[in-house]
Design an enzyme around this catalytic site. Structure first.
Site, PDB file in Angstrom:
ATOM      1  CG  ASP A  50      47.161  23.494   2.988  1.00  0.00           C
ATOM      2  OD1 ASP A  50      47.016  24.501   2.268  1.00  0.00           O
ATOM      3  OD2 ASP A  50      47.710  22.453   2.595  1.00  0.00           O
ATOM      4  CD  GLU A  68      50.366  19.748   0.900  1.00  0.00           C
ATOM      5  OE1 GLU A  68      49.293  19.210   1.223  1.00  0.00           O
ATOM      6  OE2 GLU A  68      50.463  20.463  -0.119  1.00  0.00           O
ATOM      7  CD  GLU A  69      50.500  22.181  -3.242  1.00  0.00           C
ATOM      8  OE1 GLU A  69      49.879  21.214  -3.682  1.00  0.00           O
ATOM      9  OE2 GLU A  69      49.952  23.167  -2.711  1.00  0.00           O
ATOM     10  CG  HIS A  90      52.229  23.318   2.008  1.00  0.00           C
ATOM     11  ND1 HIS A  90      52.365  23.793   0.722  1.00  0.00           N
ATOM     12  CD2 HIS A  90      50.896  23.103   2.176  1.00  0.00           C
ATOM     13  CE1 HIS A  90      51.165  23.839   0.144  1.00  0.00           C
ATOM     14  NE2 HIS A  90      50.258  23.441   1.008  1.00  0.00           N
ATOM     15  CG  HIS A  97      46.997  23.275  -6.857  1.00  0.00           C
ATOM     16  ND1 HIS A  97      47.019  21.909  -6.778  1.00  0.00           N
ATOM     17  CD2 HIS A  97      47.370  23.728  -5.636  1.00  0.00           C
ATOM     18  CE1 HIS A  97      47.366  21.541  -5.548  1.00  0.00           C
ATOM     19  NE2 HIS A  97      47.580  22.640  -4.842  1.00  0.00           N
ATOM     20  CG  ASP A 148      55.441  22.752  -1.399  1.00  0.00           C
ATOM     21  OD1 ASP A 148      54.883  22.806  -0.296  1.00  0.00           O
ATOM     22  OD2 ASP A 148      55.216  21.852  -2.237  1.00  0.00           O
ATOM     23  CG  ASP A 196      47.666  25.240  -1.588  1.00  0.00           C
ATOM     24  OD1 ASP A 196      48.241  24.939  -0.533  1.00  0.00           O
ATOM     25  OD2 ASP A 196      47.328  24.410  -2.441  1.00  0.00           O
TER      26      ASP A 196
HETATM   27 ZN   LIG Z   1      48.205  23.283   0.465  1.00  0.00          ZN
END
Ligand SMILES: [Zn+2]
Length: 416
Positions: free
Chosen positions: A203, A180-181, A83, A386, A85, A146
């Site tokens: 991921d 995705e997030e 992903h 994150h 994003d 990520d």
């Molecule tokens: Zn991820």
């Protein structure tokens, strides 16, 4: 052969993380933020430039591309997916990636905010990375490993395979998703157009990790209804839903049944949002377990507490609504053991220790697995995601590329 390959994964990664691709859960548009397409457009262009003719970005922000087969054998079409994003939890604007060459095992102080320190105490995996090259952000933003580590790994794989037509493999599909997030990564995937039999998301975290099991997940809403009355004249009339909700929440077990008191294979329920007035209160929950059958037990447990709460406030009532969110991908993958076995074989060839893991969460793969693309997750090296302490080892990303190069060949060898 692979030893002589000069990996492009780190150089790509350092460029991709500087493009802000934060998704936005409050937005109703698709993709949720237009800026995600800035990276996706670049990826489609770079894929074309290395010789993948059909690479393109669609209107929803998905990138599709095909690496044509170099074998005559009829073998399953494999998709690699990641992903673009980054998490809405932490700023992704103005990311300044820093390379800590030949990492020495000490805590890493981030220069743009020296209160931000990545410690080996909190991140013991770093101690396995001594001598490697670690990339971090500078202290004001997340890094975006990520999942730009996954993106860069897949791009380097494509680059390698296009430069090495002597490597035998079947048709390979590439898929880059937005959002995705915020749990919408799969909403607009066109599985038919993708045309793959099996997939792998890139991921995962630590070197060697392989995840073929995720939570099964439901969302629940408990609504308490009271009876409203003017507070000055409310005696024997008013039933306050806020108080019913308070009693209900207090009944939830303190020692188990919650994310803060469980780990490993234990499930939980978790209140995530509350909203209301004296007349009515709505509490949203997430319900999680590895065994789908147990979700119903958790639901019943929750309902038991709601019943007890309204008993204490005659005149109040409740409703409970449950919605399916996603299911444990293992329920699908159990039918295709080769999907994991071939990864174990590929890791062996790359001298990587295979670490099988269960994710206490969901992935794009958990939903893809149920719409026709069985899809476990492979490591990228991305860690502490994150947040501002996110980091990734360049050597881990390179190992992941190497594992994928071996993986496509294992699939080819096993075919007829
Ligand atoms: Zn991820």
């Amino acid at each position: 052969m692979q030893e002589k390959h000069s990996f492009t994964v780190a150089e790509r990664f350092l460029r991709y993380v500087q493009i802000d691709t934060q998704s936005d859960p409050q937005s109703a548009s698709i993709p949720s933020t237009e800026k995600q397409k800035n990276l996706s457009r670049l990826l489609a262009d770079e894929l074309k430039a290395i010789g993948i003719a059909d690479a393109h970005l669609d209107e929803w922000g998905y990138v599709y591309a095909t690496i044509p087969a170099t074998t005559e054998k009829k073998i399953p079409v494999i998709c690699f997916c990641s992903h673009v994003d980054t998490s809405p939890d932490c700023s992704g604007a103005g990311v300044k990636p820093l390379v800590h060459k030949n990492y020495d095992g000490r805590d890493i102080i981030l220069p743009d905010d020296e209160t931000q320190v990545i410690t080996t105490k909190e991140h013991p995996y770093l101690l396995e990375k001594i001598g490697e090259d670690i990339i971090t952000a500078s202290g004001k933003t997340l890094l975006g490993a990520d999942d730009k580590a996954g993106v860069a790994i897949i791009m380097d794989l494509a680059n390698y395979l296009l430069q090495h037509p002597e490597v035998k493999h079947g048709t390979i599909k590439i898929l880059f998703t937005p959002d995705e997030e915020i749990g919408r990564g799969v909403n607009k995937v066109n599985i038919k157009k993708l045309g793959a039999d099996f997939g792998y998301t890139l991921d995962g975290g630590m070197r060697g990790s392989f995840t073929d099991e995720t939570f099964s997940a439901d969302g629940a809403v408990v609504t308490f209804q009271g009876i409203s009355a003017h507070p000055g004249y409310a005696k024997d009339k008013l039933v306050n839903a806020v108080k019913v909700a308070g009693t209900f929440l207090d009944l939830l077990p303190k020692e188990n049944f919650s994310p803060e008191t469980t780990n490993g294979r234990e499930g939980f329920v978790h209140p995530v949002h509350i909203d209301g007035i004296a007349e009515t209160v709505k509490i949203e929950f997430i319900i999680r377990d590895f065994e789908t059958g147990k979700l119903n037990n958790h639901r019943n447990h929750l309902e038991g507490f709601a019943k007890q709460a309204i008993k204490k406030y005659p005149g109040s009532s409740y409703t409970l609504e449950v919605k399916e969110q996603y299911r444990n991908m293992k329920e699908v993958l159990v039918n295709y053991p080769q999907v994991g076995d071939y990864v174990a074989e590929a890791m062996k060839r790359s001298s990587v220790k295979f670490r099988k893991e269960s994710a206490r969460g969901g992935t794009d793969g958990s939903r893809l697995s149920f719409i026709g693309l069985p899809c476990p997750d492979i490591f990228t090296g991305e860690m502490a995601f994150h947040g501002k302490h996110e980091y990734v080892s360049i050597q881990d990303m390179q190992k992941s590329v190497e594992v994928l190069i071996n993986l496509v060949q294992v699939w080819e060898e096993k075919g007829q």
